[in-house]
Design an enzyme around this catalytic site. Structure first.
Site, mmCIF file in Angstrom:
data_model
loop_
_atom_site.group_PDB
_atom_site.id
_atom_site.type_symbol
_atom_site.label_atom_id
_atom_site.label_comp_id
_atom_site.label_asym_id
_atom_site.label_seq_id
_atom_site.Cartn_x
_atom_site.Cartn_y
_atom_site.Cartn_z
ATOM 1 N N LYS A 131 -9.713 18.210 -6.445
ATOM 2 C CA LYS A 131 -9.080 19.244 -7.280
ATOM 3 C C LYS A 131 -7.576 19.056 -7.155
ATOM 4 O O LYS A 131 -6.977 19.395 -6.151
ATOM 5 C CB LYS A 131 -9.492 20.627 -6.756
ATOM 6 C CG LYS A 131 -9.570 21.696 -7.798
ATOM 7 C CD LYS A 131 -8.337 22.421 -8.222
ATOM 8 C CE LYS A 131 -7.396 23.030 -7.281
ATOM 9 N NZ LYS A 131 -6.052 23.111 -7.900
ATOM 10 N N GLU A 157 -3.524 19.734 6.244
ATOM 11 C CA GLU A 157 -2.128 19.305 6.412
ATOM 12 C C GLU A 157 -1.294 20.358 5.704
ATOM 13 O O GLU A 157 -1.295 20.443 4.476
ATOM 14 C CB GLU A 157 -1.956 17.904 5.820
ATOM 15 C CG GLU A 157 -0.725 17.201 6.344
ATOM 16 C CD GLU A 157 0.454 17.388 5.421
ATOM 17 O OE1 GLU A 157 1.210 18.366 5.644
ATOM 18 O OE2 GLU A 157 0.620 16.584 4.498
ATOM 19 N N CYS A 173 6.580 18.751 3.027
ATOM 20 C CA CYS A 173 6.192 19.683 4.097
ATOM 21 C C CYS A 173 6.864 19.355 5.430
ATOM 22 O O CYS A 173 7.078 20.240 6.249
ATOM 23 C CB CYS A 173 4.686 19.717 4.237
ATOM 24 S SG CYS A 173 3.934 18.114 4.019
ATOM 25 N N GLU A 230 9.529 28.721 5.663
ATOM 26 C CA GLU A 230 9.530 27.498 4.859
ATOM 27 C C GLU A 230 10.037 27.820 3.448
ATOM 28 O O GLU A 230 9.485 28.672 2.764
ATOM 29 C CB GLU A 230 8.113 26.920 4.781
ATOM 30 C CG GLU A 230 8.087 25.594 4.061
ATOM 31 C CD GLU A 230 6.720 24.915 4.087
ATOM 32 O OE1 GLU A 230 5.709 25.599 3.942
ATOM 33 O OE2 GLU A 230 6.700 23.668 4.233
HETATM 34 P P1 ADP Z 1 1.805 25.379 -3.017
HETATM 35 O O1 ADP Z 1 2.339 26.721 -2.677
HETATM 36 O O2 ADP Z 1 2.577 24.255 -2.468
HETATM 37 O O3 ADP Z 1 1.430 25.213 -4.461
HETATM 38 P P2 ADP Z 1 -0.913 25.853 -2.353
HETATM 39 O O4 ADP Z 1 -1.483 25.845 -0.992
HETATM 40 O O5 ADP Z 1 -0.893 27.135 -3.113
HETATM 41 O O6 ADP Z 1 0.506 25.237 -2.186
HETATM 42 O O7 ADP Z 1 -1.620 24.783 -3.285
HETATM 43 C C1 ADP Z 1 -2.114 23.544 -2.837
HETATM 44 C C2 ADP Z 1 -3.459 23.307 -3.501
HETATM 45 O O8 ADP Z 1 -4.362 24.330 -3.083
HETATM 46 C C3 ADP Z 1 -3.432 23.371 -5.023
HETATM 47 O O9 ADP Z 1 -4.341 22.399 -5.534
HETATM 48 C C4 ADP Z 1 -3.944 24.757 -5.316
HETATM 49 O O10 ADP Z 1 -4.541 24.902 -6.586
HETATM 50 C C5 ADP Z 1 -4.980 24.935 -4.212
HETATM 51 N N1 ADP Z 1 -5.307 26.323 -3.887
HETATM 52 C C6 ADP Z 1 -4.537 27.430 -4.019
HETATM 53 N N2 ADP Z 1 -5.200 28.530 -3.611
HETATM 54 C C7 ADP Z 1 -6.432 28.128 -3.217
HETATM 55 C C8 ADP Z 1 -7.587 28.784 -2.668
HETATM 56 N N3 ADP Z 1 -7.615 30.092 -2.459
HETATM 57 N N4 ADP Z 1 -8.659 28.037 -2.340
HETATM 58 C C9 ADP Z 1 -8.647 26.693 -2.515
HETATM 59 N N5 ADP Z 1 -7.598 26.019 -3.039
HETATM 60 C C10 ADP Z 1 -6.504 26.709 -3.383
#
Ligand code: ADP
Length: 498
Positions: free
Chosen positions: A191, A266, A300, A401
């Site tokens: 994804k 990570e 990161c 961060e």
């Molecule tokens: P950032 O703030 O850097 O966008 P995220 O952790 O929100 O970091 O996003 C990293 C990845 O995790 C993206 O592919 C995002 O769609 C996915 N993501 C965000 N929320 C969820 C969730 N609740 N469960 C699984 N994946 C998620």
């Protein structure tokens, strides 16, 4: 501040504004719901593609395809077969690398100088995993039971891997998930991030071209709270490999509890970068600056807490600010651009919010400090390299961060409590030390609680060297032999021979 040339929107063969489907079981398909979302260029706002928006139903289809591919042969494929395939895939990725790197530049904004510069790392990763594919092995282990009973271990692919990746380095993140899966015989449902899904789709297309069997790699673009959450909670996913924020990491840990799937995480960082007065300061200025400004700080492990020894603090921090002011900010497609836009409006709000917080807390912006709103850059999410001086350990800009091109420069006088101060963070991903004193370098390398310590350099990475976090920066490692262990189960086999 020098600005790179403005360049007109360049049509890209894979980002021509058309509809992009998702890949399930070797077929390009629309979302079951028919929904789509847009992918836009953060430097200009222009539409790159309309993308199929997957949700739980599509994740179900993709996991079923990945399970079928795993059970019907790929899970028992021969190491040499996987090695040959990985090498072929690496050749194809290398051949198409210019197109892939400009796709990332268009989709998430990083300058071509950076995305192109990662060529060896991305392609090299696949070749490294190709090498590892034929080096996997269990052990024979002497046991102390009476009689004749022989014991050995088998390493087996863990099964279906859910890979959830962020937008800040899409090509690298995709390879860091697909590479070890292909090397070990796992199947993947990936994804990509909603902000930058395009290169993952193109990489999947190239994987099919290389001969990766249908269902081994599936790509389902969509949002985190729908597609991502469904993947993290799916009962038939054996492992989730996640890169992203610590808050999402925590949600994934909770979601994984239903079937106790394995996880590697990570996550974020607030990494200390320590400059001693005895360092080669001419080398440390660009080193410490680019430890944060690279990729507009959207890394990161960026060395955002810059600790500088008091007696050189004013001079050094002033030079870092001057260095930052000279960096060319602009559209990433211009080969001269050094600093591109932030990835999205949301990210812009987050970073400019912290710029306001820093000023309110009493820090002084020696460079940058506000969004660029003049000329063509006003259309994109541009924040210039920013250096905050007069920062202390308790300020929010020294603790949280930011994920933008923002350095928080903190002075230190004595080294007695420096390790304690450097470690006073919930994170533990990267860290840096600049010194000519070998003893000091080794002492700090031992004492800092972080997954990587860079001495007189920053952000050096190699496929053979593990990368990952301590504390709330996550667990598991990517790169190196340990990475493959994360995709393997260990089975003990006992045979009574008497
Ligand atoms: P950032 O703030 O850097 O966008 P995220 O952790 O929100 O970091 O996003 C990293 C990845 O995790 C993206 O592919 C995002 O769609 C996915 N993501 C965000 N929320 C969820 C969730 N609740 N469960 C699984 N994946 C998620």
């Amino acid at each position: 501040m020098p600005q790179a040339k403005t360049i007109p929107f360049t049509r890209h063969p894979f980002a021509d504004g058309s509809f992009k489907k998702m890949l399930i079981d070797g077929q390009w398909v629309a979302a079951a719901s028919g929904k789509t979302f847009e992918s836009r260029n953060p430097a200009t706002g222009e539409l790159l593609a309309t993308v199929a928006e997957g949700d739980a139903e599509d994740i179900n289809r993709a996991v079923a395809a990945a399970r079928k591919a795993f059970e019907s042969g790929w899970g028992r494929s021969k190491p040499y077969e996987r090695q040959v395939l990985l090498l072929k895939y690496a050749d194809l990725v290398e051949k198409n690398y210019d197109e892939l790197s400009s796709l990332d530049t268009l989709d998430m904004g990083a300058p071509l100088a950076r995305t192109r510069g990662n060529r060896q790392r991305v392609v090299g990763m696949l070749r490294y995993y190709a090498g590892q594919a034929t080096a996997l092995h269990g052990e024979t282990i002497d046991n102390s039971l009476p009689g004749e009973i022989f014991s050995y271990t088998l390493k087996e692919p863990i099964g279906v891997v859910g890979a959830i990746i962020p937008w800040n380095s899409p090509l690298t993140s995709t390879m860091w998930k697909i590479g070890p899966a292909l090397a070990t015989g796992c199947t993947v449902v990936l994804k990509p991030a909603e902000e930058a899904p395009l290169s993952a789709l193109r990489l999947a297309e190239l994987a099919l071209e290389a001969g990766v069997p249908p269902g081994v790699i599936n790509v389902v673009p969509g949002y985190g709270e729908t597609a991502g959450a469904a993947l993290a909670a799916h009962p038939d996913v054996d492992k989730v490999a996640f890169t992203g924020s610590h808050v999402t990491g925590q949600a994934i840990v909770k979601a994984s509890a239903g079937n106790l799937k394995r996880l590697s995480l990570e996550l974020g960082g607030k990494s200390p970068d320590i400059v001693f007065a005895d360092a080669d300061l001419d080398a440390a200025v660009p080193g410490a600056a680019m430890a944060v400004f690279s990729n507009s700080g959207q890394i990161c492990s960026a060395g955002t807490r810059l600790f500088v020894e008091q007696r050189v603090y004013d001079e050094f921090v002033g030079k870092v600010a001057d260095f930052g002011k000279k960096l060319r900010v602009g559209n990433g497609l211009d080969p001269e651009t050094q600093i591109g836009p932030l990835v999205s409006e949301q990210q812009l709000e987050r970073v400019t919010g912290y710029l306001a917080v820093g000023q309110k807390e009493g820090a002084k912006a020696l460079a940058g400090g506000a969004r660029l709103t003049e000329g063509p850059l006003a259309k994109g999410y541009f924040v210039p390299p920013t250096v905050f001086a007069n920062v202390n350990d308790d300020m929010r800009i020294a603790k949280e961060e930011i994920f933008g091109p923002v350095i928080s420069a903190i002075p230190f006088k004595n080294t007695d409590d420096l390790v304690k101060r450097a470690n006073a963070t919930m994170f533990g991903l990267g860290s840096g030390v600049w010194t000519r004193d070998v003893s000091k370098a080794h002492q700090f390398a031992r004492a800092i609680r972080a997954g990587s310590v860079w001495i007189n350099c920053y952000q050096a990475m190699d496929p053979a060297v593990p990368f990952g976090g301590y504390k709330m920066s996550g667990y598991g490692r990517e790169g190196g032999k340990q990475h493959l262990e994360e995709y393997l189960n260990v089975k003990a086999v006992w045979i009574k021979t008497s």
